[in-house]
Design a protein around this motif. Structure first.
Motif, PDB file in Angstrom:
ATOM      1  N   ASP A   1      32.506  27.985  34.319  1.00  0.00           N
ATOM      2  CA  ASP A   1      32.717  28.862  33.171  1.00  0.00           C
ATOM      3  C   ASP A   1      31.592  28.761  32.141  1.00  0.00           C
ATOM      4  OD1 ASP A   1      35.124  29.883  34.170  1.00  0.00           O
ATOM      5  OD2 ASP A   1      36.252  28.181  33.358  1.00  0.00           O
ATOM      6  N   ASP A   2      30.653  27.858  32.347  1.00  0.00           N
ATOM      7  CA  ASP A   2      29.517  27.700  31.431  1.00  0.00           C
ATOM      8  C   ASP A   2      28.428  28.696  31.831  1.00  0.00           C
ATOM      9  OD1 ASP A   2      27.216  26.937  30.059  1.00  0.00           O
ATOM     10  OD2 ASP A   2      27.633  24.797  30.254  1.00  0.00           O
ATOM     11  N   PRO A   3      28.083  29.629  30.948  1.00  0.00           N
ATOM     12  CA  PRO A   3      27.067  30.641  31.285  1.00  0.00           C
ATOM     13  C   PRO A   3      25.707  30.031  31.660  1.00  0.00           C
ATOM     14  CG  PRO A   3      28.063  31.104  29.126  1.00  0.00           C
ATOM     15  CD  PRO A   3      28.635  29.816  29.621  1.00  0.00           C
ATOM     16  N   ASP A   4      25.415  28.824  31.182  1.00  0.00           N
ATOM     17  CA  ASP A   4      24.149  28.171  31.516  1.00  0.00           C
ATOM     18  C   ASP A   4      24.048  27.827  33.003  1.00  0.00           C
ATOM     19  OD1 ASP A   4      23.329  28.300  28.872  1.00  0.00           O
ATOM     20  OD2 ASP A   4      23.957  26.252  28.411  1.00  0.00           O
ATOM     21  N   ASN A   5      25.175  27.823  33.710  1.00  0.00           N
ATOM     22  CA  ASN A   5      25.183  27.457  35.132  1.00  0.00           C
ATOM     23  C   ASN A   5      25.144  28.669  36.075  1.00  0.00           C
ATOM     24  OD1 ASN A   5      25.303  24.725  34.480  1.00  0.00           O
ATOM     25  ND2 ASN A   5      27.524  24.771  34.345  1.00  0.00           N
ATOM     26  N   GLU A   6      25.035  29.878  35.520  1.00  0.00           N
ATOM     27  CA  GLU A   6      25.088  31.093  36.336  1.00  0.00           C
ATOM     28  C   GLU A   6      24.041  31.132  37.446  1.00  0.00           C
ATOM     29  OE1 GLU A   6      25.578  35.013  34.665  1.00  0.00           O
ATOM     30  OE2 GLU A   6      26.719  34.140  32.999  1.00  0.00           O
ATOM     31  N   LYS A   7      22.818  30.705  37.157  1.00  0.00           N
ATOM     32  CA  LYS A   7      21.764  30.741  38.186  1.00  0.00           C
ATOM     33  C   LYS A   7      22.127  29.854  39.376  1.00  0.00           C
ATOM     34  CE  LYS A   7      17.907  31.991  35.258  1.00  0.00           C
ATOM     35  NZ  LYS A   7      16.590  31.629  34.733  1.00  0.00           N
ATOM     36  N   LEU A   8      22.674  28.672  39.097  1.00  0.00           N
ATOM     37  CA  LEU A   8      23.063  27.776  40.186  1.00  0.00           C
ATOM     38  C   LEU A   8      24.270  28.315  40.944  1.00  0.00           C
ATOM     39  CD1 LEU A   8      22.527  24.277  38.566  1.00  0.00           C
ATOM     40  CD2 LEU A   8      21.194  25.340  40.377  1.00  0.00           C
ATOM     41  N   LEU A   9      25.191  28.962  40.233  1.00  0.00           N
ATOM     42  CA  LEU A   9      26.342  29.581  40.904  1.00  0.00           C
ATOM     43  C   LEU A   9      25.865  30.626  41.907  1.00  0.00           C
ATOM     44  CD1 LEU A   9      28.691  30.077  37.826  1.00  0.00           C
ATOM     45  CD2 LEU A   9      28.972  28.421  39.659  1.00  0.00           C
ATOM     46  N   ASP A  10      24.885  31.419  41.498  1.00  0.00           N
ATOM     47  CA  ASP A  10      24.319  32.432  42.401  1.00  0.00           C
ATOM     48  C   ASP A  10      23.516  31.789  43.529  1.00  0.00           C
ATOM     49  OD1 ASP A  10      25.440  34.473  40.896  1.00  0.00           O
ATOM     50  OD2 ASP A  10      23.612  34.845  39.745  1.00  0.00           O
ATOM     51  N   LEU A  11      22.708  30.802  43.188  1.00  0.00           N
ATOM     52  CA  LEU A  11      21.856  30.147  44.189  1.00  0.00           C
ATOM     53  C   LEU A  11      22.675  29.573  45.336  1.00  0.00           C
ATOM     54  CD1 LEU A  11      19.037  29.047  45.040  1.00  0.00           C
ATOM     55  CD2 LEU A  11      19.573  27.012  43.697  1.00  0.00           C
ATOM     56  N   TYR A  12      23.797  28.944  45.017  1.00  0.00           N
ATOM     57  CA  TYR A  12      24.625  28.302  46.039  1.00  0.00           C
ATOM     58  C   TYR A  12      25.836  29.139  46.446  1.00  0.00           C
ATOM     59  CZ  TYR A  12      21.737  24.254  45.126  1.00  0.00           C
ATOM     60  OH  TYR A  12      20.678  23.407  44.980  1.00  0.00           O
TER      61      TYR A  12
END
Length: 75
Positions: free
Chosen positions: A48-59
């Motif tokens: 839920d942390d927007p700062d983690n969006e890139k990693l959510l997409d990457l994996y």
């Protein structure tokens, strides 16, 4: 792929504060960190942390908890 000097395998656990299985996973990770924390790098990331969006997409993270294992050489 060459191993970086001092690189450690990584365990990334994607979780959420509202997720009961995630809370259970947190306890497991803490026990593992206590046992092998000097040999393995552990990270807990909130989906839920927007700062983690890139990693959510990457994996391609979907349901939580999701655990990603990364070797010392980055695979």
């Amino acid at each position: 792929i060459k191993r970086q000097p001092g690189a450690k395998p990584k365990v990334i656990v994607f979780n959420a504060g509202w997720c009961k299985p995630c809370q259970d996973m947190n306890e497991i990770v803490e026990k593992a960190r206590a046992k092998v924390g000097d040999k393995v790098e552990f990270s807990m990331l909130d989906v839920d942390d927007p700062d983690n969006e890139k990693l959510l997409d990457l994996y391609s993270i979907g349901p939580v908890p999701t655990t990603v294992f990364i070797t010392a050489d980055g695979r």
